[in-house]
Design an enzyme around this catalytic site. Structure first.
Site, PDB file in Angstrom:
ATOM      1  N   LYS A 266       0.839  -1.206   0.000  1.00 42.20           N
ATOM      2  CA  LYS A 266       0.000   0.000   0.000  1.00 42.20           C
ATOM      3  C   LYS A 266       0.868   1.249   0.000  1.00 42.20           C
ATOM      4  CE  LYS A 266      -3.995  -1.760   2.619  1.00 42.20           C
ATOM      5  NZ  LYS A 266      -4.997  -1.533   1.570  1.00 42.20           N
ATOM      6  N   ARG A 340     -10.425 -11.303   1.950  1.00 48.56           N
ATOM      7  CA  ARG A 340     -11.266 -12.355   1.380  1.00 48.56           C
ATOM      8  C   ARG A 340     -10.570 -13.712   1.447  1.00 48.56           C
ATOM      9  NH1 ARG A 340     -11.355  -9.121  -4.243  1.00 48.56           N
ATOM     10  NH2 ARG A 340     -11.086  -7.422  -2.761  1.00 48.56           N
TER      11      ARG A 340
HETATM   12  N1  BES Z   1      -8.137  -3.564   4.211  1.00 46.43           N
HETATM   13  C1  BES Z   1      -8.277  -3.239   2.840  1.00 46.43           C
HETATM   14  C2  BES Z   1      -9.562  -2.484   2.555  1.00 46.43           C
HETATM   15  C3  BES Z   1      -9.566  -1.044   2.922  1.00 46.43           C
HETATM   16  C4  BES Z   1      -8.991  -0.119   2.068  1.00 46.43           C
HETATM   17  C5  BES Z   1     -10.165  -0.605   4.057  1.00 46.43           C
HETATM   18  C6  BES Z   1      -9.011   1.216   2.375  1.00 46.43           C
HETATM   19  C7  BES Z   1     -10.198   0.727   4.354  1.00 46.43           C
HETATM   20  C8  BES Z   1      -9.625   1.646   3.521  1.00 46.43           C
HETATM   21  C9  BES Z   1      -8.287  -4.486   1.974  1.00 46.43           C
HETATM   22  O1  BES Z   1      -7.535  -5.536   2.440  1.00 46.43           O
HETATM   23  C10 BES Z   1      -7.721  -4.077   0.658  1.00 46.43           C
HETATM   24  O2  BES Z   1      -6.601  -3.669   0.633  1.00 46.43           O
HETATM   25  N2  BES Z   1      -8.518  -4.153  -0.399  1.00 46.43           N
HETATM   26  C11 BES Z   1      -8.073  -3.723  -1.671  1.00 46.43           C
HETATM   27  C12 BES Z   1      -8.581  -4.694  -2.701  1.00 46.43           C
HETATM   28  C13 BES Z   1      -7.990  -4.496  -4.056  1.00 46.43           C
HETATM   29  C14 BES Z   1      -6.537  -4.893  -4.050  1.00 46.43           C
HETATM   30  C15 BES Z   1      -8.750  -5.340  -5.045  1.00 46.43           C
HETATM   31  C16 BES Z   1      -8.629  -2.328  -1.934  1.00 46.43           C
HETATM   32  O3  BES Z   1      -9.770  -2.058  -1.516  1.00 46.43           O
HETATM   33  O4  BES Z   1      -7.918  -1.503  -2.466  1.00 46.43           O
HETATM   34 ZN    ZN Z   2      -5.504  -5.399   1.878  1.00 47.31          ZN
END
Ligand code: BES
Ligand code: ZN
Ligand code: ZN
Length: 484
Positions: A266, A340
């Site tokens: 991230k 997931r």
């Molecule tokens: N924990 C995150 C989701 C999230 C993102 C929560 C921003 C709160 C704020 C999750 O594990 C994630 O990173 N999801 C990705 C999925 C993507 C890679 C398809 C996302 O939402 O960017």
């Molecule tokens: Zn994530």
């Protein structure tokens, strides 16, 4: 904070302040406020206080009262003052008064509901300042007493219910507030074990070896990037006596104690917030605590897969293919779509434990924040009847929730050239493809998925609640179970 329900005349209740709710459309003052009618008239005519929800006025040394201050809190229109309004009024009043140095607060119940008042007060008193070493004591209330003229029968039970619900939410908020260096999957499991011991729940923690034996390759694939071992927390509540139903609810919560994104790392900005990526798991633990104390009629099993998503030398790579507990294979195209991956093994395991209905909560996607902002939880289902029950519980508890679509068309986006499924479906409809991914593992079992990425954390304080973890879903889960 010490809290209790007492029976006393209004003028005898002691404390740094006594609070009472006044309504916008209240034309005749209640008898106990007659002595302050001139003051209240002045407040109304000057526009300082009109009884609108959120307003507060304070009178020092109120004549004839044992309390040092009289605080009048706006209750809005009388007919619209439900438990949600009252809960917020109590929370806002506590937060405003503790800032002014009030330590002991009495709350005149009048015709209000004791559960909403004590719940709001305890929620409002929570501060996420555990690790501030100075000046925090000055902020907290020491005592909160709900004062009623006489025991109206169900008051004690209502008060106890409100306290149980608030403590469950604050337990969840405490866990979410813990930074990831202090709350690893092992520590989260230990906190769950302690809570279970204190409330009489059965607790089982599956460790890495056990997960390997069972074949939870999808969960383990996420965990392998961290030095911290994973844990699958399983809490069981079973009602006493002969079962009245064959239904068995499984509550499943995402427990990623920190989400760096893994190799699909991230951006640095805002990454600190990813300590809240276990908020779904915390909501399940909070709800299980409330359930253990309130003793509903149906069996409930709470499951929290707990992992840390890191990028250590053994971290999984994009393109890796893992075999889930269900036997289906998954191509991990993005290691940041880890929630997931751990949930599917927990959902499969919940079905093996006999759960007939499943509800999961997860900070699953940034896409749900784009779709619904920080207002509504996104709700997905394969069963409209179960969704109806969950939405009714959420509405009754004032937790906003909006149904999201799961047309078959979206499922196509999860196709993989090399495995049964890919773990991402592209940018478009990101929260929907995430939900579809989970759905592929619940079969025909009625299931609701709640994406709480936008609602589990308050970026700004509300008048009735501190900035930080919101404790969302604890109330909905508990209500769902109690009303089953
Ligand atoms: N924990 C995150 C989701 C999230 C993102 C929560 C921003 C709160 C704020 C999750 O594990 C994630 O990173 N999801 C990705 C999925 C993507 C890679 C398809 C996302 O939402 O960017
Ligand atoms: Zn994530
Ligand atoms: Zn995550």
């Amino acid at each position: 904070m010490e809290s209790k329900l007492t029976y006393q005349p209004f003028d005898r209740a002691e404390g740094d302040a006594i609070a009472v709710v006044l309504f916008e459309d209240e034309t005749v003052l209640p008898a106990e406020l007659q002595f302050a009618s001139a003051w209240l008239d002045d407040l109304r005519s000057s526009g300082e206080f009109s009884g609108k929800s959120g307003e507060l006025a304070i009178l020092h040394r109120p004549q004839g009262l044992a309390a040092k201050r009289l605080a009048v809190a706006g209750g809005g229109k009388k007919a619209a003052c439900d438990s949600a309004v009252l809960r917020r009024a109590a929370g806002s009043t506590v937060r405003a008064l503790k800032q002014k140095g009030v330590k002991t607060l009495a709350w005149w119940l009048g015709a209000g509901e004791a559960d909403a008042v004590i719940e709001g007060a305890l929620l409002g008193n929570f501060e996420p300042d555990l690790y501030k070493t100075s000046a925090k004591d000055s902020k907290s209330l020491e005592a909160f007493h709900v004062v009623a003229a006489a025991n109206g029968g169900a008051l004690e039970a209502a008060f106890e219910r409100g306290r149980i619900l608030a403590e469950a939410q604050n337990f969840a908020r405490e866990l979410v507030n813990e930074p990831a260096n202090r709350l690893t999957p092992t520590v989260l499991a230990e906190r769950a074990r302690q809570m279970a011991a204190a409330t009489g729940l059965e607790c089982e923690i599956l460790d890495q070896d056990r997960m390997r034996q069972l074949g939870m390759g999808s969960l383990l694939g996420v965990a392998q990037g961290s030095d911290q071992p994973p844990a699958l927390i399983v809490l069981r509540y079973r009602p006493a006596g002969a079962p009245k139903t064959n239904d068995h609810l499984g509550l499943v919560g995402k427990g990623v104690t920190f989400d760096t994104g893994g190799v699909s790392i991230k951006p640095a900005e805002g990454m600190e917030k990813m300590k809240y990526d276990m908020a779904g798991g915390a909501a399940v633990l909070g709800a299980m605590q409330a359930i253990a104390r309130l003793k509903p009629a149906i069996p409930v099993t709470g499951l929290v897969p707990a992992v840390e998503n890191m990028l250590g030398p053994r971290a999984q790579r994009p393109g890796d293919i893992v075999t889930s507990l269900s036997g289906k294979t998954v191509e991990v195209l993005n290691t940041d779509a880890e929630g997931r991956l751990i949930l599917i093994d927990a959902l499969t395991y919940a079905q093996r434990l006999g759960c007939t209905h499943l509800v999961d909560a997860a900070t699953l996607t940034g896409a749900i924040v784009v779709a619904l902002g920080n207002v509504n939880i996104g709700a997905f289902t394969n069963n409209d009847a179960l969704l109806g029950r969950v939405m009714a519980a959420a509405k009754a508890e004032g937790e906003k929730m909006w149904p999201m679509p799961l047309d078959d068309d979206y499922k196509e986006l999860l196709k993989s050239a090399f495995a049964d499924l890919a773990n991402i479906g592209g940018r478009a409809g990101g929260s929907i493809t995430a939900a579809w991914f989970l759905r592929e593992f619940v079969g025909d079992t009625p299931w609701v998925h709640l994406d709480i990425a936008g609602t589990a954390w308050l970026d700004e304080a509300k008048p009735f609640m501190a900035k930080g973890p919101s404790g969302v879903c604890v109330r909905t889960f508990t209500k769902l179970v109690m009303g089953w």
